[in-house]
Scaffold this motif. Structure first.
Motif, mmCIF file in Angstrom:
data_model
loop_
_atom_site.group_PDB
_atom_site.id
_atom_site.type_symbol
_atom_site.label_atom_id
_atom_site.label_comp_id
_atom_site.label_asym_id
_atom_site.label_seq_id
_atom_site.Cartn_x
_atom_site.Cartn_y
_atom_site.Cartn_z
ATOM 1 N N VAL A 97 -15.240 2.017 -0.220
ATOM 2 C CA VAL A 97 -14.061 2.863 -0.365
ATOM 3 C C VAL A 97 -14.514 4.199 -0.937
ATOM 4 N N ARG A 126 -9.756 7.054 0.420
ATOM 5 C CA ARG A 126 -8.499 7.141 -0.349
ATOM 6 C C ARG A 126 -8.474 8.448 -1.141
ATOM 7 N N THR A 205 -8.320 3.766 -6.176
ATOM 8 C CA THR A 205 -9.492 3.606 -5.315
ATOM 9 C C THR A 205 -10.249 2.329 -5.665
ATOM 10 N N THR A 208 -8.341 -0.618 -4.540
ATOM 11 C CA THR A 208 -8.468 -0.725 -3.080
ATOM 12 C C THR A 208 -9.755 -1.480 -2.718
ATOM 13 N N ALA A 222 -5.727 -1.772 1.557
ATOM 14 C CA ALA A 222 -5.378 -0.477 0.970
ATOM 15 C C ALA A 222 -3.910 -0.441 0.549
#
Lengths: 275, 275, 275
Positions: A97, A126, A205, A208, A222
């Motif tokens: 990510v 993200r 983040t 995620t 997400a």
């Protein structure tokens, strides 16, 4: 929004899985949020590890279930480590990510982001609207790391970025938009005080990445992370008097998040893709 | 456990001495915990100083009463500074507490630990079971920086490490074990939520250094630090709803820790050394 | 202290302006306080950006309304970036607030401060008494980053530093003294628990920069920042049980600070300049 809220079951299942497995999330992230990110991961049920030396990032990726690359306070040695770690993650099938913090705020920062994305496309990008736009549009300006813009303003840029990299693009804002191959997911949870606390974007983040470690559907992972951020933000705002007590209540809410709260308050919807 | 609890008097005396003298603890530590470590030292009554440049670490050691070396987010320039600082501390008789965070998680990390220990044996090594095992056993694996293992699992490794380096070895776990020349001290205080907050192990290391600054008996200093961590952890857990409010209550408990709480709740015992 | 408290109106006006404009404060600061500094700026109503790479600091200064240079955990690459950023800020007319954290604690640290001040005089220097003395007097000793000394002890050094650099010098202590061309402002707000929390001095520096972004009178900007720190410190101390809950309440107080509290409790006075 359906009254039976079928999305709630999927989120609750991911959260239970996450708490059982406690995935190790390797974070190469910025100095400002290292502590708050580690605490958010622990409160959720995941395990954080921070390590950035070129001598060891590939080994650490080898024991991790997900990798976070966050460029908030980047410098040359860190960029080198990010390249190595992202490549190692790709070789091993570890989800990555990428958070382009402050992309657009300096020419170098924007260029570093583009180089990293070109070298190793991440699983998920993200960022906030101005960051996503800066990755896509030459010359787009970012005002630091804030984002009070609507995610909608970056939807087109996000779709182009998703198309060119193959990554899911998660754009945060009052309503978060997750752009994947299957269309757009919109997450309506959250609270206006959240931009007044540093590091919540970076925590999003990291969460995620934790969800990507337990759910191979990157768009859903997400969306689940953004929903958990928003749900716990609402919970914390209801039990706090300002950004100090908010932070305390937010970690407590991550730790305590249960099926009932998710069922009653989750706001995820799949948008018809007219584009 | 004796009902009169003679260990309580010794801990209370050290704590009073610490609050009077406010020893300066030089911490070369990781980015994740710098803020929380500094706050734990201040709440206890000590004074923190963080400095890591090779140009100045020897000067800073010269005004410090104890040195912490914590390798959590190490990189090459920091390793150089750690070598200089440890050697300077040894020359000046300043106690050194070494925390091998994540030893075993990468080959380089483990090697750096072994090099540092070989170059300048510290006064005290404080780590969790997997870290202590990684220092001793080639190829032992660590899963990041977590420790949910029993300290018992590393007792043999700790005893070997103590024998080879001359350092006291403090192994944290549900029951902390402190291995010194005179045998093993076991500290039974603590709370299960503590591994869900980042940096409490690193805070334990910093508090160990603060106690080592006021008590030349390194094993006792280590035990007192672990006991204070555990006592304040129990206190904080009793007044909090999750890992966010726990952290707040923990600092308040360090600040407020009094003789009565220590007398009622301290759980330190000396184990017969059958080994 | 006047009963109508005319100083209150000027502070309230600055605070409203700050909350409206949300000035971007570029902070090149130390690892220990990055998170707490960013949160203090956000709670006040400003926007933080942290960036320290030589490749980008000049670009970042270009979008900022004020620059903080804080040497707390300095190393060679950071010093290079500080030189670049300070020069860029001077070229662009961006106010610079310099915090000589721990000046005097090592020879190198003191020298770095003098080099930076000589290369580019800042708008405001903010430090505690021992730091300000160390900048002025060769061989003055600092004990780490603490300051429990009276600001008075550094008034003469502060006046000499102000005269030689042209900067306003803000000396923190139980009573803060701000030395400018027009004389000395004394700020009497604050609470004795504040030195027991890490990073409040650094937060004061960041808030000074935020006020300097909205008020071209540097001495008044510095006084307003110290007054806000003190007022919110008093407020937080009244609603907390130790240094943990203090930090939470302090951020909440920054967020909530209103005209009434300022009017009732502000203690700023202009001293007759007999020197």
């Amino acid at each position: 929004m359906s009254t039976t809220n079928p999305a709630a079951g999927a989120l609750w299942q991911d959260l239970q899985r996450l708490r059982e497995r406690s995935p190790l999330v390797h974070s190469i992230t910025n100095y400002v949020v290292m502590n708050s990110t580690a605490n958010a991961l622990l409160a959720l049920g995941a395990s954080p590890v921070m390590a950035h030396a070129v001598e060891e990032v590939e080994d650490i990726v080898g024991i991790a279930s997900a990798l976070v690359i966050n460029i908030g306070t980047l410098s040359r040695p860190w960029v080198d480590a990010m390249h190595l770690a992202m490549a190692a993650a790709r070789r091993r099938g570890v989800p990555v990510v990428f958070d382009p913090v402050g992309a657009g705020a300096s020419r170098w920062r924007t260029q570093v982001c583009r180089d990293l994305l070109a070298a190793t496309p991440p699983t998920i990008v993200r960022g906030n609207a101005s960051e996503i736009r800066a990755l896509h549009i030459a010359g787009a300006a970012t005002r630091g790391v804030d984002s009070r813009d609507d995610a909608e303003a970056a939807l087109e840029a996000g779709q182009a970025l998703a198309a060119s990299t193959g990554a899911v693009v998660s754009i945060s804002g009052p309503v978060d938009l997750i752009v994947g191959a299957g269309g757009v997911l919109a997450v309506g949870n959250g609270h206006p005080i959240m931009p007044r606390v540093t590091g919540l974007g970076c925590a999003a983040t990291a969460l995620t990445a934790a969800f990507a470690a337990v759910n191979p559907d990157a768009a859903l992972a997400a969306a689940h992370a953004m929903a958990v951020m928003g749900l716990c933000g609402e919970e914390a705002a209801a039990h706090s008097a300002g950004p100090g007590s908010f932070q305390v209540a937010f970690l407590d809410a991550l730790y305590a998040l249960d099926a009932g709260t998710i069922r009653r308050r989750l706001r995820i919807e799949r948008r018809p893709t007219l584009h």
